[in-house]
Design a protein around this motif. Structure first.
Motif, PDB file in Angstrom:
ATOM      1  N   GLY A   1      41.598  13.820 -48.898  1.00 43.77           N
ATOM      2  CA  GLY A   1      41.643  13.080 -50.151  1.00 43.77           C
ATOM      3  C   GLY A   1      40.305  12.604 -50.670  1.00 43.77           C
ATOM      4  N   VAL A   2      39.219  13.091 -50.089  1.00 37.93           N
ATOM      5  CA  VAL A   2      37.891  12.708 -50.572  1.00 37.93           C
ATOM      6  C   VAL A   2      37.496  13.638 -51.720  1.00 37.93           C
ATOM      7  N   PRO A   3      37.150  13.099 -52.890  1.00 42.11           N
ATOM      8  CA  PRO A   3      36.609  13.954 -53.939  1.00 42.11           C
ATOM      9  C   PRO A   3      35.250  14.494 -53.462  1.00 42.11           C
ATOM     10  N   ALA A   4      35.223  15.771 -53.141  1.00 44.45           N
ATOM     11  CA  ALA A   4      34.013  16.387 -52.590  1.00 44.45           C
ATOM     12  C   ALA A   4      33.567  17.519 -53.498  1.00 44.45           C
ATOM     13  N   GLU A   5      32.262  17.610 -53.708  1.00 46.41           N
ATOM     14  CA  GLU A   5      31.703  18.624 -54.600  1.00 46.41           C
ATOM     15  C   GLU A   5      30.600  19.401 -53.914  1.00 46.41           C
ATOM     16  N   LEU A   6      30.531  20.678 -54.247  1.00 45.49           N
ATOM     17  CA  LEU A   6      29.407  21.526 -53.834  1.00 45.49           C
ATOM     18  C   LEU A   6      28.377  21.483 -54.948  1.00 45.49           C
ATOM     19  N   ILE A   7      27.142  21.165 -54.603  1.00 41.09           N
ATOM     20  CA  ILE A   7      26.090  21.031 -55.602  1.00 41.09           C
ATOM     21  C   ILE A   7      24.962  22.009 -55.295  1.00 41.09           C
ATOM     22  N   SER A   8      24.732  22.931 -56.211  1.00 48.11           N
ATOM     23  CA  SER A   8      23.635  23.886 -56.080  1.00 48.11           C
ATOM     24  C   SER A   8      22.331  23.202 -56.469  1.00 48.11           C
ATOM     25  N   VAL A   9      21.310  23.350 -55.631  1.00 49.41           N
ATOM     26  CA  VAL A   9      20.025  22.726 -55.970  1.00 49.41           C
ATOM     27  C   VAL A   9      19.191  23.594 -56.908  1.00 49.41           C
ATOM     28  N   SER A  10      19.661  24.800 -57.198  1.00 51.73           N
ATOM     29  CA  SER A  10      18.974  25.622 -58.190  1.00 51.73           C
ATOM     30  C   SER A  10      19.651  25.403 -59.538  1.00 51.73           C
TER      31      SER A  10
END
Length: 189
Positions: free
Chosen positions: A28-37
């Protein structure tokens, strides 16, 4: 509600990023993948192509201020971890977050290359992929050869083999031991 942000650069370790993401979302954690490019497409160290939820520039422009209950997560993999470690804006964000008692989680090579840039590591217990201990040890941290080590708001994992355990440790810190146990049981672990 607290969030988890998993930072990716080309060459990231797929299992460490995606298993962690999966465990956190199951909990239930809102988790995001974040591209550093500037690209949403990120290529893992084993040539898997994934699409990040956002880019670092968009995240910085749109995100509200980080809360100490948020987790900044750094997977290993080469050369991805090295790219993360060399991103000054990202490292400044991580240092500031940790300074204000925010959660920082790093696995594999990331404890040695990324988390080692934190201040206040004296006496902190950590683990990492074999051979990446030096920079943490130089900061006074204490190496523990274990799958996952949680010491306060610092969570470290040893390798891809322990990615689910790493995700569960982050989930426990963010949502409590009951939620982590629930997800672990649902995974038949």
């Amino acid at each position: 509600m607290n969030h988890a942000y998993i930072f990716l650069a080309d060459g990231f370790e797929e299992t460490e990023a995606l298993a962690t993401l999966d465990v956190l979302r199951r909990g239930g954690v809102p988790a995001e993948l974040i591209s550093v490019s500037d690209q949403f497409h990120v290529t893992g160290s084993h040539n898997m192509q994934i699409i990040a939820d956002t880019t670092f520039n968009i995240f910085c422009a749109e995100a509200e201020e980080l809360d100490p209950s948020d987790a900044l997560v750094f997977p290993g993999g080469m050369p991805g971890t090295k790219v993360l470690a060399e991103d000054e804006e990202l490292m400044d964000m991580m240092k500031e977050h940790y300074k204000w008692d925010g959660i920082v989680a790093a696995i594999c090579a990331a404890p040695g290359l990324v988390a080692s840039q934190l201040e206040g590591l004296e006496g902190k217990k950590f683990t990492c992929y074999d051979g990446f201990e030096e920079k943490m040890l130089a900061k006074g941290a204490v190496y523990v050869k274990a799958p996952v080590v949680t010491d306060g708001k610092l969570i470290t994992g040893r390798s891809a083999a322990y990615a689910i355990d790493f995700g569960l440790a982050i989930l426990e810190k963010m949502r409590g031991p009951e939620k982590a146990a629930e997800v672990k049981a649902a995974l038949l672990l």
